[in-house]
Design a protein around this motif. Structure first.
Motif: not given
Length: 99
Positions: A11-19, A35-52
């Motif tokens: 969760p910390e890595f995801k939060a840093d990526a969203v930041r 960060l060698d991630l897929t755009e789809t995954a990162l967009r989902a993390w950003v969307k989830r962070a916005d919802a929370q």
């Protein structure tokens, strides 16, 4: 193109990526590439962070804890309505039996 093995991120890595995405100096695509991630995954993390994230008083969107609470309350209301209907039927039955 070879299929990538599924990776698990903290969760910390995801939060840093969203930041990094929200800082505004790079796009989601650039951050995902860095960060060698897929755009789809990162967009989902950003969307989830916005919802929370807590919203302003004018926003109508529910946060995740609010959605969970709403679902629980709806289940409770449904159960209570069923119990009330059963009690009404029982009261009617016993009232007819006593007359």
């Amino acid at each position: 193109m070879a299929k990538r093995k599924r990776r698990v991120f903290t969760p910390e890595f995801k939060a840093d990526a969203v930041r990094l995405c929200k800082s505004g100096d790079r796009t989601i695509a650039q951050v995902a590439n860095d960060l060698d991630l897929t755009e789809t995954a990162l967009r989902a993390w950003v969307k989830r962070a916005d919802a929370q994230a807590p919203k302003s008083a004018t926003s109508n969107e529910l946060t995740t804890p609010e959605r969970e609470e709403l679902a629980e309350l709806r289940r409770k209301v449904k159960r209570l309505e069923m119990e009330r209907e059963i009690l009404k039927k029982a009261a009617t039955f016993f009232a007819k039996e006593n007359t």
